[in-house]
Design a protein around this motif. Structure first.
Motif, PDB file in Angstrom:
ATOM      1  N   LEU A   1       0.807  -1.210  -0.124  1.00 26.47           N
ATOM      2  CA  LEU A   1      -0.097  -0.001  -0.002  1.00 26.47           C
ATOM      3  C   LEU A   1       0.759   1.251   0.051  1.00 26.47           C
ATOM      4  CD1 LEU A   1      -2.792  -1.119   2.384  1.00 26.47           C
ATOM      5  CD2 LEU A   1      -2.931  -0.986  -0.080  1.00 26.47           C
TER       6      LEU A   1
ATOM      7  N   VAL B   1      -7.249   2.353  -1.635  1.00 26.95           N
ATOM      8  CA  VAL B   1      -7.275   1.103  -2.333  1.00 26.95           C
ATOM      9  C   VAL B   1      -8.336   0.282  -2.232  1.00 26.95           C
ATOM     10  CG1 VAL B   1      -6.032  -0.983  -3.302  1.00 26.95           C
ATOM     11  CG2 VAL B   1      -4.580   1.106  -2.638  1.00 26.95           C
TER      12      VAL B   1
ATOM     13  N   LEU C   1      -2.557  -1.946  -8.852  1.00 19.40           N
ATOM     14  CA  LEU C   1      -3.545  -1.486  -7.934  1.00 19.40           C
ATOM     15  C   LEU C   1      -4.096  -0.277  -8.630  1.00 19.40           C
ATOM     16  CD1 LEU C   1      -2.472  -2.549  -4.516  1.00 19.40           C
ATOM     17  CD2 LEU C   1      -4.104  -3.743  -5.957  1.00 19.40           C
TER      18      LEU C   1
ATOM     19  N   PHE D   1      -6.222   2.915  -6.648  1.00 25.30           N
ATOM     20  CA  PHE D   1      -5.411   3.879  -5.659  1.00 25.30           C
ATOM     21  C   PHE D   1      -5.999   5.365  -5.900  1.00 25.30           C
ATOM     22  CE2 PHE D   1      -1.621   3.444  -8.232  1.00 25.30           C
ATOM     23  CZ  PHE D   1      -1.149   4.901  -8.032  1.00 25.30           C
TER      24      PHE D   1
ATOM     25  N   CYS E   1       1.714   0.215  -5.118  1.00 25.23           N
ATOM     26  CA  CYS E   1       0.421   0.166  -5.865  1.00 25.23           C
ATOM     27  C   CYS E   1       0.613  -0.068  -7.540  1.00 25.23           C
ATOM     28  CB  CYS E   1      -0.232   1.413  -5.645  1.00 25.23           C
ATOM     29  SG  CYS E   1      -0.968   1.490  -3.931  1.00 25.23           S
TER      30      CYS E   1
END
Length: 125
Positions: A16, A34, A25, A28, A20
């Motif tokens: 995190l 997220v 991800l 985010f 990311c």
């Protein structure tokens, strides 16, 4: 089992805070949030062991000395589903700007009591 729990927690916070983009991800946000479903889908280390659940993640964050995570919805109910998750500090991703929603402490906003903690190894003499 305790060591594995620690390693999973560490990997989650590092993902995190720093990874990311590499973890794909795409949800985010500028504030570091997220989407939890995307996190489950893109982070196999969370499902490699059978004890990691959203309840486990909330419990780990709740009992840890380090307040590392925020959750939405923000609730003390450990059984509540996590829709969004973020690491609270230490982001290295340029897109994430925690200072945009944090309260800057000035002489005018100085609280009666303030506390900042860091690991002893980070103390400069």
């Amino acid at each position: 089992a305790l060591r594995i729990s620690f390693l999973i927690g560490e990997k989650l916070v590092k993902t995190l805070r720093h990874h990311c983009i590499e973890t794909h991800l795409s949800s985010f946000t500028r504030e570091g949030w997220v989407d939890m479903q995307e996190l489950w889908a893109n982070c196999p280390f969370l499902s490699d062991v059978n004890f990691v659940t959203e309840r486990w993640i909330r419990h780990m964050a709740h009992v840890s000395r380090k307040a590392r995570f925020d959750f939405l919805p923000d609730t003390p109910d450990l059984n509540a589903p996590i829709e969004w998750i973020r690491a609270k500090q230490g982001h290295s991703i340029p897109y994430i700007h925690l200072e945009d929603f944090s309260v800057q402490v000035t002489l005018q906003t100085l609280p009666e009591v303030a506390l900042h903690a860091t690991a002893h190894v980070n103390v400069q003499h």
